[in-house]
Design a protein around this motif. Structure first.
Motif, short mmCIF file in Angstrom:
data_model
loop_
_atom_site.label_atom_id
_atom_site.label_comp_id
_atom_site.label_asym_id
_atom_site.label_seq_id
_atom_site.Cartn_x
_atom_site.Cartn_y
_atom_site.Cartn_z
N GLN A 1 -7.04 -21.33 50.45
CA GLN A 1 -7.23 -20.14 49.62
C GLN A 1 -7.76 -20.51 48.24
O GLN A 1 -7.51 -19.82 47.25
N SER B 1 -10.60 -27.85 54.30
CA SER B 1 -10.93 -27.09 53.09
C SER B 1 -12.24 -27.61 52.52
O SER B 1 -12.84 -28.52 53.07
N GLY B 2 -12.68 -27.05 51.43
CA GLY B 2 -13.93 -27.46 50.80
C GLY B 2 -15.08 -26.57 51.24
O GLY B 2 -14.90 -25.36 51.45
N TYR C 1 -11.15 -27.66 42.82
CA TYR C 1 -12.24 -28.06 41.94
C TYR C 1 -13.58 -27.66 42.54
O TYR C 1 -14.47 -27.15 41.84
N LEU C 2 -13.71 -27.85 43.88
CA LEU C 2 -14.95 -27.47 44.55
C LEU C 2 -15.20 -25.97 44.48
O LEU C 2 -16.32 -25.50 44.45
N GLU C 3 -14.10 -25.20 44.47
CA GLU C 3 -14.23 -23.74 44.44
C GLU C 3 -14.14 -23.20 43.01
O GLU C 3 -13.74 -22.06 42.80
N ARG D 1 -5.94 -27.92 40.09
CA ARG D 1 -7.30 -28.41 39.85
C ARG D 1 -7.58 -29.68 40.64
O ARG D 1 -8.32 -30.55 40.22
N SER D 2 -6.94 -29.78 41.81
CA SER D 2 -7.26 -30.90 42.68
C SER D 2 -8.56 -30.60 43.42
O SER D 2 -9.09 -29.50 43.34
N THR D 3 -9.05 -31.60 44.16
CA THR D 3 -10.41 -31.55 44.70
C THR D 3 -10.80 -30.22 45.37
O THR D 3 -11.82 -29.63 45.00
N PRO D 4 -10.03 -29.70 46.36
CA PRO D 4 -10.50 -28.46 47.02
C PRO D 4 -10.65 -27.29 46.04
O PRO D 4 -11.62 -26.53 46.13
N ARG E 1 -23.25 -31.50 46.39
CA ARG E 1 -22.13 -32.07 45.62
C ARG E 1 -22.42 -33.47 45.10
O ARG E 1 -23.04 -34.27 45.77
N PHE F 1 -2.21 -28.64 53.90
CA PHE F 1 -1.33 -27.47 53.83
C PHE F 1 -0.77 -27.13 55.20
O PHE F 1 -0.27 -26.06 55.43
N ARG G 1 -12.44 -36.95 40.27
CA ARG G 1 -11.33 -35.99 40.35
C ARG G 1 -10.16 -36.59 41.13
O ARG G 1 -9.01 -36.44 40.78
N CYS H 1 -5.10 -24.97 49.73
CA CYS H 1 -6.52 -25.34 49.71
C CYS H 1 -7.36 -24.39 50.55
O CYS H 1 -8.56 -24.28 50.34
N VAL I 1 -3.55 -34.14 48.57
CA VAL I 1 -4.57 -33.16 48.22
C VAL I 1 -5.29 -32.70 49.49
O VAL I 1 -5.70 -33.50 50.31
N ILE J 1 -11.47 -32.61 53.71
CA ILE J 1 -12.15 -31.88 52.64
C ILE J 1 -13.64 -32.12 52.82
O ILE J 1 -14.09 -33.25 52.92
#
Lengths: 399, 152, 223
Positions: B126, A242-243, B85-87, B80-83, A312, A91, A320, B124, A88, A306
């Motif tokens: 995007q 990300s995040g 989910y955050l968005e 629907r993984s964490t990144p 949060r 990329f 999650r 993630c 997760v 992340i």
């Protein structure tokens, strides 16, 4: 430290659909150098001296892995490029394949030469199906130019294999099961893949980024490479950020760069609460520890970062993560199959404010048991974010 | 496609993939051709590959991209993984649910769309993102989703 | 012969044998569930874990071969705690109607739980309830009781060479399946009770034995 591009040197510069643009930037020179002037053992020694370690998360020394493959009396050997980037928040491999597929192909060919492999596989995750044509086109062009296939007395070929949607197939033994046409369940070790890997033959399985490093190491030499980075982590690392950041994306930095620099200066995070390094299975780093250097000796994983801002809820995030593992567990071993389920039940209770002190004890004991007893890396790493959140954000588990 | 043509074609495919020792790709190809793996298909694949039916069924149910139930012509896979989910990936899911009046795992009545919730799809940067068939769509907003779905 | 330090004392071991084999020879009992001497190891239940010095995690003794210079602890507090947790996990996913299960007195899971002093699990989790498959003439299969040790799958494959069972689905929904997840009703099962003999719990029972009383000594939790 500013960004330093080694793996991503050609990304955005060359045309990924045209091998000539790669050749014009010293492409395949490393392969030629190796095949003409170096013995396979010399290639292995060079990689060993460079100190390169696996970029998929585990950080096993690449040169050593290759050497172990050559120790086997078995003559048929395989190289696998692990492009099942399931972690997760990661990329980077997608980005590398999209922008520089030739670098990966050269890396696989070099690995193949070093261990005496008859064949290379690229295991591409099904979610990246849209990259397949690009990869196959690149392989085809490398073949036409004589770097792969029958010509040049080199019969080494590369085949793209695709997954069908399973995170656990990024685990090396599950990946090999999947290529063999079985359920992606992890195998027990030992025997390790360099001894009995794909179809029980010696197999070296390396991450996309690891292989993309190889041509640079062979071309410019181990000394040059080992000057970059820290004592135990050489070279650079490609990070996927990300995040809650202004500029999510790919950044390549020398090993040992503080996390703060990556998330605050480059990705421009504001009001940061914590960052998770290494994806769902990674470690949770609170704001006060943001100066931790990113390296194998501290925290790294596959380089997914992340970022979570102040607003949060950590329990929600951890929940999650665990739900993700519960969905992706292969179901073979008890700690992972049942443990992830129990954990996600408990975390659901906490997120509704119904957790008890007893639940906290169970969470802690369960995290330990899963880390110690699970069959593969998935189950062993799954509770990481739970135990870190219990360490740094215990107040949020207010009972 | 008539049953006879189909079984002939499966045989041809089987020979091709057997040469590469690539059962998973064979199953995926059959899945692509038929839209899903019916009990009949699973039986055919098993007998062509010379393994038990249970083996093929076990394989099919292990991988999320393979289905033993009919899917829509277009499969929408929302991450629907964490990144994501955050968005706010819930917004994406809700928008699609409302538009098609389906629940995750379901198929629209006209058989055009299926909605699935999946784990990280590696987009993630995007987020929130989704895959429709093999195409990636990122940085989704309700308006953007509307336009994308209209274009299909 | 190689020398190994087992629970503090030096012992001789043969190359190639597993840690579990060695422990059995030396009279050290280690709980196992998915392991069976007549089958190839699976490594699924993780009950047989032991502590090996220098290893990052505990290792499962049933499939880990001995190596020169190994230092092994089979009953350290860490090991015991982990085993207890695994049993608790197994019990929490297992139905609690032992009193009416006709394998109750010969159930390996109960035996292990009793040995480790695990009573009722402290937490509950989703249980896997399936309809009882009793419409076939030979074997009655109650998958709700299945602990997913995969011994029936292996026994059918390796002992009987029949390959009736496979594993289906994944994660918590994993299930031992027959064909397209159909109730067990196969001609090869006539007069073959191999899988029943290998099932550690009450998931597989012969039809004629369904209601027969099997008596054994009671288990007493040693605590």
């Amino acid at each position: 430290m500013p960004e330093k591009r080694i793996v991503l040197e050609n990304c955005g510069v060359i045309d990924p659909s045209d091998i000539n643009t790669y050749l014009s930037r010293d492409g395949f020179k490393a392969l030629e150098k190796a095949r003409k002037h170096m013995t396979p053992q010399q290639v292995i020694n060079e990689v060993k001296r460079s100190g390169l370690r696996g970029r998929g998360g585990a950080g096993f020394p690449t040169g050593l892995k290759w050497e172990l493959c050559t120790k086997s009396p078995e003559k048929e050997r395989f190289v696998i490029c692990n492009a099942d980037e399931g972690e997760v928040g990661t990329f980077k491999d997608r980005y590398i394949i999209q922008n520089d597929p030739f670098g990966i192909i050269e890396g696989i060919a070099l690995a193949g030469y070093a261990i005496g492999a008859s064949k290379g596989y690229i295991y591409l995750r099904a979610e990246y199906h849209y990259l397949r044509d690009l990869l196959e086109n690149a392989i085809e062009q490398a073949k036409t130019k004589g770097f792969l296939g029958e010509k040049n007395n080199e019969s080494f070929g590369i085949e793209v294999r695709e997954g069908a949607g399973a995170y656990v197939c990024g685990e090396e033994t599950a990946l090999m099961e999947s290529i063999e046409g079985k359920r992606g369940e992890a195998r027990y070790r030992p025997p390790f893949p360099p001894e009995h890997g794909l179809w029980q033959k010696p197999t070296s399985i390396n991450n996309v980024e690891t292989l993309a490093n190889i041509p640079h190491i062979i071309f410019r030499g181990a000394e040059w490479f080992s000057q970059i980075g820290t004592q135990q982590s050489k070279g650079t690392k490609v990070f996927s950020v990300s995040g809650d950041v202004e500029k999510p994306g790919i950044y390549e930095l020398p090993m040992g760069t503080p996390l703060r620099e990556l998330v605050e200066e480059l990705a421009q995070a504001k009001d940061l609460k914590a960052a998770q390094v290494g994806g769902a299975s990674g470690r949770l780093i609170p704001e006060e520890k943001l100066d931790t250097p990113l390296a194998f000796e501290t925290v790294l994983g596959a380089g997914a970062v992340i970022v979570f801002s102040k607003g949060r809820n950590i329990i929600q995030v951890v929940r999650r993560n665990i739900e993700f593992f519960a969905e992706e567990s292969c179901g073979k071993c008890v700690p992972c199959r049942e443990g992830t389920q129990v954990m996600s039940d408990i975390l659901r209770r906490f997120s509704l404010g119904q957790g008890t002190k007893e639940d906290l004890t169970i969470l802690e004991e369960l995290s330990n048991a899963m880390m110690l007893a699970s069959l593969c890396g998935l189950g062993q790493a799954a509770p990481n974010s739970v135990s870190d959140s219990l360490l740094y954000f215990r107040s949020e588990y207010d009972t | 496609m008539s049953d006879e043509n189909l079984s002939l074609e499966l045989e041809k495919l089987c020979i091709h993939y057997k040469r590469h020792d690539d059962l998973l790709s064979f199953i995926k190809k059959v899945h692509e051709k038929c839209g899903y793996l019916s009990p009949e298909n699973i039986k055919n694949v098993a007998s062509l590959w010379n393994v038990s039916v249970g083996e093929i069924y076990g394989l099919t149910t292990f991988y999320v991209f393979l289905s033993t139930k009919p899917l829509g012509q277009n499969v929408v896979r929302v991450c629907r993984s964490t990144p994501c989910y955050l968005e706010n990936c819930d917004m994406v899911i809700e928008t699609i649910e409302k538009k098609f009046n389906i629940r995750p795992g379901g198929v629209t009545e006209d058989g055009k769309f299926s909605l699935q919730l999946v784990s990280c799809i590696g987009a993630c940067d995007q987020a929130p993102a989704m895959l429709i068939n093999d195409e990636l769509y990122g940085n989704l907003t309700p308006g953007k989703i509307e336009t994308i779905l209209k274009g299909l | 012969m190689i020398t190994i330090k087992l629970n503090g004392s030096n012992v001789e071991a043969r190359r190639g044998m597993t840690i579990l084999d060695l422990c059995k020879e030396k009279g050290i009992s280690i709980p196992t569930l998915c392991y069976h001497p007549q089958l190839t190891p699976t490594g699924a239940c993780r009950l047989c874990v032991v502590e090996v010095e220098g290893a990052r995690t505990l290792v499962a003794s049933c499939h880990t071969p001995v190596a020169p210079g190994m230092t092994i602890q089979t009953h350290s507090p860490k090991v015991i705690q982990t085993r207890k947790m695994i049993v608790e996990l197994l019990l929490s996913a297992h139905p609690d109607f032992c009193p009416v299960c006709n394998k109750a007195n010969v159930c390996e899971l109960r035996m292990i739980a009793a040995d480790l002093g695990v009573g009722l699990p402290r937490f509950r989790t989703k249980k896997r309830y399936y309809p009882i498959e009793d419409d076939n003439p030979y074997i009655i299969r109650d998958l709700s009781k299945c602990v997913l040790c995969f011994r029936c799958v292996k026994a059918c494959r390796e002992v009987k060479m029949a390959n009736v069972y496979s594993v289906g689905y994944r994660g918590h929904s994993s299930k031992i399946i027959v064909d397209n997840d159909q109730p067990l009703n196969k001609e090869v099962c006539r007069q073959c009770d191999v899988c029943v003999l290998f099932c550690p719990v009450g998931a597989l029972v012969l039809r004629e034995e369904r209601f027969r009383k099997i008596s054994r000594k009671p288990f007493i939790i040693k605590g």
